[in-house]
Design a protein around this motif. Structure first.
Motif, PDB file in Angstrom:
ATOM      1  N   LEU A  34      46.209  50.404  28.330  1.00 57.15           N
ATOM      2  CA  LEU A  34      45.193  49.718  27.538  1.00 57.15           C
ATOM      3  C   LEU A  34      44.220  48.960  28.438  1.00 57.15           C
ATOM      4  N   THR A  35      44.734  48.337  29.468  1.00 56.46           N
ATOM      5  CA  THR A  35      43.875  47.592  30.397  1.00 56.46           C
ATOM      6  C   THR A  35      42.839  48.530  30.999  1.00 56.46           C
ATOM      7  N   GLU A  36      43.304  49.686  31.421  1.00 58.90           N
ATOM      8  CA  GLU A  36      42.379  50.665  31.988  1.00 58.90           C
ATOM      9  C   GLU A  36      41.359  51.111  30.947  1.00 58.90           C
ATOM     10  N   ALA A  42      34.255  49.062  28.926  1.00 58.02           N
ATOM     11  CA  ALA A  42      33.316  48.027  29.316  1.00 58.02           C
ATOM     12  C   ALA A  42      32.574  48.427  30.580  1.00 58.02           C
ATOM     13  N   ALA A  43      32.885  49.595  31.106  1.00 60.79           N
ATOM     14  CA  ALA A  43      32.223  50.125  32.287  1.00 60.79           C
ATOM     15  C   ALA A  43      32.393  49.252  33.517  1.00 60.79           C
ATOM     16  N   ALA A  44      33.579  48.650  33.642  1.00 56.39           N
ATOM     17  CA  ALA A  44      33.839  47.865  34.843  1.00 56.39           C
ATOM     18  C   ALA A  44      34.277  48.787  35.970  1.00 56.39           C
ATOM     19  N   ARG A  81      37.881  41.609  35.550  1.00 51.23           N
ATOM     20  CA  ARG A  81      36.716  41.018  34.890  1.00 51.23           C
ATOM     21  C   ARG A  81      35.751  42.124  34.528  1.00 51.23           C
ATOM     22  N   PHE A  82      35.238  42.078  33.322  1.00 54.50           N
ATOM     23  CA  PHE A  82      34.220  43.054  32.959  1.00 54.50           C
ATOM     24  C   PHE A  82      33.243  42.479  31.951  1.00 54.50           C
ATOM     25  N   GLU A  83      32.109  43.172  31.837  1.00 49.86           N
ATOM     26  CA  GLU A  83      31.059  42.725  30.926  1.00 49.86           C
ATOM     27  C   GLU A  83      30.974  43.691  29.774  1.00 49.86           C
ATOM     28  N   LEU A  89      34.214  39.189  30.183  1.00 43.76           N
ATOM     29  CA  LEU A  89      35.637  39.128  29.851  1.00 43.76           C
ATOM     30  C   LEU A  89      36.492  38.980  31.098  1.00 43.76           C
ATOM     31  N   ASN A  90      37.408  38.016  31.049  1.00 45.15           N
ATOM     32  CA  ASN A  90      38.398  37.855  32.112  1.00 45.15           C
ATOM     33  C   ASN A  90      39.745  38.242  31.525  1.00 45.15           C
TER      34      ASN A  90
END
Ligand code: GDP
Length: 532
Positions: A34-36, A42-44, A81-83, A89-90
């Protein structure tokens, strides 16, 4: 990270953009997957597996210890962290193994929200329940994601019922599955009744193909699965299973989403929900019960200290959650417990295993301070106006060992190692005059903590240890007066916790504990936060 002006308005705006959260789940429910998937949406990162995939997926694993690799578990935690959609988002990673729950609990002290991840075939499992208890205790609001809907599982209504019955949270589904677990067709958004159909992409390593299908076409194409879903939706409306955002924030209600992390079904809806509902960082209560607003000068709390992450540079990294103000690299902070100044020239962001220097950070962000000797879990750091946040509660240990150095010539290394691993919270160290300094008692929530302790003592401190199990199984916090009553009883011992000087009474079993409580009602025996 973005540079800002540091004015109260800048800090307030930056804080409002942030969502700092963790995923709580039982091992194997799909947390890594799920994290991935979240980061992918979120395109991190570009390819699923690049964050912290498990063996075979070639991810950036935190493999700082041989032991970790050998056991195939991830012990260390980091921050991702992603946007997404203007939000920052952290995602604080939590170690998945059951024995590392104590570490996981501390991470929950640093987040504003949690995703409770369930396996659709298993529902609420032991580890999830424990972690949920911590969320409840810390008033961390919870969003539920029912995962693995692409595989045979349980009925959705039955799962909702289980959430309500077992943990007392009122479930409010935001999406509803069309097709039973194992025959997943798509999701109906309850807010606008729109239907999204999903199709797998080969390998599942990229976004699933999602198609908006109008209701009349869906009714014709999905047949009975559609009719069932519509019927169930009507039932949900009737029983009033709708979301009240205030009840979510108050921890009375949990929004529920369905999906499958592996083929990327329903993950974007989850991401949108986190951005929309999860609270942004807000004022934090200090130890005196006063609120420190996010716009106050810098303050933060150490929630994790870790050494040995990088063998090449034997460093010690303190993870700090920012509670208020803007952090600027190089600024001088005060260590609240000692009043000593602390340099922050080498502050880092902690992203997976990569560490890069950072220049500014805001409430909700996590910074890493290397070489942070003297920093202990729970410590407050501040700039300009003093503040101390309440300590992060220690969890009730259930396993106890006596540690002794194997080679007496290494007593100094032994002491240094014990101090270090105690302040990191690898184990809790308890002492008594009777036992002496050469034979401290180690206490842990899970026995695997002892293995980590022994491996690190030998490896990093060059002080191999012998561990002998003690028969105790339960602990309570007591006071000086009560200690006099307790000492000398069979099956009970009072020890001092090195880290904070608290008196800890340990008992062989619950029966002894109950006997003491019955015979000496005046004795102070305060439960520690239960881990099970
Ligand atoms: P963790 O231990 O919670 O981090 O779980 P992982 O992410 O490693 O997942 C455990 C297993 O479940 C792995 O084999 C995953 O491929 C699998 N898995 C995770 N999510 C899904 C899903 O949505 N559908 C299916 N079929 N398998 C999944």
């Amino acid at each position: 990270m973005s540079a800002g002006t540091g004015t109260p308005q800048d800090v307030a705006e930056q804080a409002a953009r942030r969502r700092t959260f963790a995923v709580i789940s039982h091992p194997d429910a799909g947390k890594s997957t799920l994290t991935e998937a979240l980061a992918l949406h979120a395109a991190a990162i570009e390819v699923a597996g690049a964050v912290h995939g498990k063996a075979g997926r070639g991810g950036v694993r935190s493999d700082w210890m041989e032991m970790e690799r050998a056991r195939g578990i991830s012990i260390t935690s980091s921050v991702l962290r992603f946007e997404f959609d203007g939000a920052l988002l952290n995602l604080l990673d939590t170690p998945g193994h059951a024995d590392f729950s104590e570490d996981t609990y501390r991470v929950l002290a640093a987040v504003d929200a949690a995703i409770m991840l369930l396996d659709s075939a298993k529902g609420l499992e032991a580890q999830t329940l424990k972690l949920f208890d911590v969320c409840r205790h810390r008033r961390v609001p919870v969003i539920t994601f029912v995962n693995k809907w692409d595989r045979p599982g349980r009925e959705p209504l039955e799962l909702l019922d289980e959430i309500e019955q077992r943990i007392g949270l009122r479930p409010a589904p935001l999406t509803w599955p069309v097709g039973t677990a194992g025959d997943f067709r798509g999701l109906i958004d309850r807010a606008d009744r729109s239907y999204t159909r999903f199709r797998r992409t080969p390998g599942g390593a990229t976004r699933a193909i999602a198609e908006r299908v109008p209701a009349d076409r869906a009714a014709a194409e999905e047949g009975e699965a559609w009719r069932n879903a519509v019927e169930e939706l009507a039932l949900l409306d009737e029983i009033g299973a709708t979301l009240d955002p205030d009840d979510y924030a108050a921890g009375i209600c949990t929004p529920v989403l369905f999906g499958a992390a592996l083929p990327n079904f329903g993950v974007s809806a989850l991401l949108e929900t986190v951005c929309r509902l999860a609270p942004s960082p807000s004022a934090r209560m200090d130890a005196d019960g006063r609120e420190r607003p996010v716009t106050a000068p810098f303050s933060g709390q150490v929630f994790k200290v870790q050494a040995g992450m990088d063998r090449a540079h034997r460093d010690r990294l303190a993870f700090i959650r920012i509670c208020s103000g803007r952090f600027e690299r190089g600024m001088s902070l005060v260590h609240a417990p000692t009043g000593r100044p602390l340099a922050t020239k080498y502050a880092q962001t902690v992203f997976g295993r990569d560490r890069s220097t950072l220049d500014t950070a805001y409430p909700g962000d996590v910074i890493g301070l290397p070489n942070a000797t003297g920093l202990t879990v729970g410590d407050t750091l501040y700039a300009r106006t003093p503040v101390t946040f309440p300590p992060i509660p220690a969890f009730a240990p259930e396993h106890f060992m006596v540690a002794r150095v194997t080679d007496n010539g290494r007593a100094k290394q032994f002491r240094r190692g014990i101090d270090q691993l105690d302040s990191e919270g690898v184990v809790q160290v308890l002492r008594s005059d009777l036992r002496g300094d050469q034979a401290p008692v180690l206490a842990a929530v899970g026995p695997l903590q002892f293995d980590v302790f022994a491996a690190r003592m030998a490896d990093e401190f060059n002080a191999p240890v012998t561990l002998n199990r003690l028969d105790y199984s339960t602990a309570r916090i007591t006071d000086k007066e009560s200690a006099d009553t307790l000492n000398g009883r069979r099956g009970v011992e009072v020890l001092t916790r090195t880290l904070d000087g608290a008196l800890v009474a340990v008992f062989v079993d619950k029966w002894r504990l109950r006997a003491v409580e019955r015979e000496h009602p005046g004795v102070t025996l305060t439960p520690m936060l239960a881990a099970g």
